[in-house]
Design a protein around this motif. Structure first.
Motif, short mmCIF file in Angstrom:
data_model
loop_
_atom_site.label_atom_id
_atom_site.label_comp_id
_atom_site.label_asym_id
_atom_site.label_seq_id
_atom_site.Cartn_x
_atom_site.Cartn_y
_atom_site.Cartn_z
N ASN A 30 0.83 -1.22 0.00
CA ASN A 30 0.00 0.00 0.00
C ASN A 30 0.86 1.26 0.00
O ASN A 30 0.64 2.18 0.79
CB ASN A 30 -0.96 -0.01 1.19
CG ASN A 30 -2.11 0.96 1.00
OD1 ASN A 30 -2.52 1.23 -0.13
ND2 ASN A 30 -2.62 1.49 2.10
N ARG A 31 1.83 1.28 -0.90
CA ARG A 31 2.75 2.43 -1.00
C ARG A 31 2.59 3.10 -2.35
O ARG A 31 2.22 2.48 -3.33
CB ARG A 31 4.19 1.96 -0.82
CG ARG A 31 4.35 1.37 0.58
CD ARG A 31 5.71 1.12 1.01
NE ARG A 31 6.53 2.32 1.06
CZ ARG A 31 7.83 2.26 1.29
NH1 ARG A 31 8.41 1.10 1.49
NH2 ARG A 31 8.55 3.36 1.32
N THR A 32 2.90 4.37 -2.38
CA THR A 32 2.85 5.12 -3.63
C THR A 32 4.20 5.05 -4.33
O THR A 32 5.23 4.76 -3.70
CB THR A 32 2.52 6.60 -3.37
OG1 THR A 32 3.58 7.18 -2.59
CG2 THR A 32 1.18 6.75 -2.66
N GLN A 33 4.19 5.35 -5.62
CA GLN A 33 5.45 5.45 -6.34
C GLN A 33 6.33 6.50 -5.69
O GLN A 33 7.54 6.30 -5.53
CB GLN A 33 5.22 5.81 -7.81
CG GLN A 33 4.70 4.69 -8.64
CD GLN A 33 4.61 5.07 -10.11
OE1 GLN A 33 4.64 6.24 -10.47
NE2 GLN A 33 4.49 4.06 -10.95
N GLU A 34 5.72 7.61 -5.30
CA GLU A 34 6.48 8.70 -4.69
C GLU A 34 7.21 8.25 -3.42
O GLU A 34 8.37 8.59 -3.21
CB GLU A 34 5.58 9.89 -4.38
CG GLU A 34 6.33 11.07 -3.83
CD GLU A 34 5.45 12.30 -3.66
OE1 GLU A 34 6.00 13.41 -3.75
OE2 GLU A 34 4.24 12.15 -3.42
N SER A 35 6.55 7.47 -2.60
CA SER A 35 7.20 7.02 -1.36
C SER A 35 8.41 6.14 -1.67
O SER A 35 9.41 6.19 -0.94
CB SER A 35 6.21 6.27 -0.47
OG SER A 35 5.90 4.99 -0.99
N ILE A 36 8.35 5.40 -2.76
CA ILE A 36 9.46 4.52 -3.12
C ILE A 36 10.60 5.31 -3.72
O ILE A 36 11.75 5.19 -3.30
CB ILE A 36 9.00 3.41 -4.10
CG1 ILE A 36 7.84 2.59 -3.53
CG2 ILE A 36 10.19 2.52 -4.47
CD1 ILE A 36 8.13 1.85 -2.26
N PHE A 37 10.30 6.15 -4.72
CA PHE A 37 11.43 6.84 -5.37
C PHE A 37 12.10 7.84 -4.45
O PHE A 37 13.32 8.03 -4.52
CB PHE A 37 11.06 7.43 -6.74
CG PHE A 37 10.17 8.64 -6.75
CD1 PHE A 37 10.63 9.89 -6.37
CD2 PHE A 37 8.87 8.53 -7.21
CE1 PHE A 37 9.82 11.01 -6.43
CE2 PHE A 37 8.04 9.64 -7.27
CZ PHE A 37 8.52 10.89 -6.87
N LEU A 38 11.35 8.46 -3.55
CA LEU A 38 11.98 9.38 -2.59
C LEU A 38 12.88 8.62 -1.62
O LEU A 38 14.01 9.04 -1.35
CB LEU A 38 10.92 10.18 -1.84
CG LEU A 38 10.19 11.25 -2.64
CD1 LEU A 38 9.09 11.88 -1.80
CD2 LEU A 38 11.15 12.31 -3.16
#
Length: 79
Positions: A30-38
């Motif tokens: 339940n994570r966003t792309q933004e949370s991963i790339f940051l």
């Protein structure tokens, strides 16, 4: 020793499969792309290209993504 196909279709399928495994794991958590790339220290576009299978990813990029997702990099490379 096996040989690679002459065309790039095999490579495109493999890149897509890696991206699919990244996306499935990200969504499962339940994570966003933004949370991963940051968290991985990547640009938005670099991450999106890897997840969509549009670009080759460096080993260091896959290692960073795997670390953020809490998996071993080999989990991204194989079924």
């Amino acid at each position: 020793m096996p040989t690679l196909p002459d065309d790039d279709a095999w490579l495109r399928r493999e890149r897509q499969a890696i991206g699919d495994r990244i996306r499935v794991r990200r969504l499962r958590d339940n994570r966003t792309q933004e949370s991963i790339f940051l968290a991985a220290g990547l640009s938005r576009s670099a991450y999106q290209e890897v997840e969509s299978g549009a670009a080759d990813a460096r080993v260091s990029t896959l290692l960073k993504i795997a670390k953020v997702l809490g998996v071993h990099v080999t989990d991204l490379l194989r079924d």
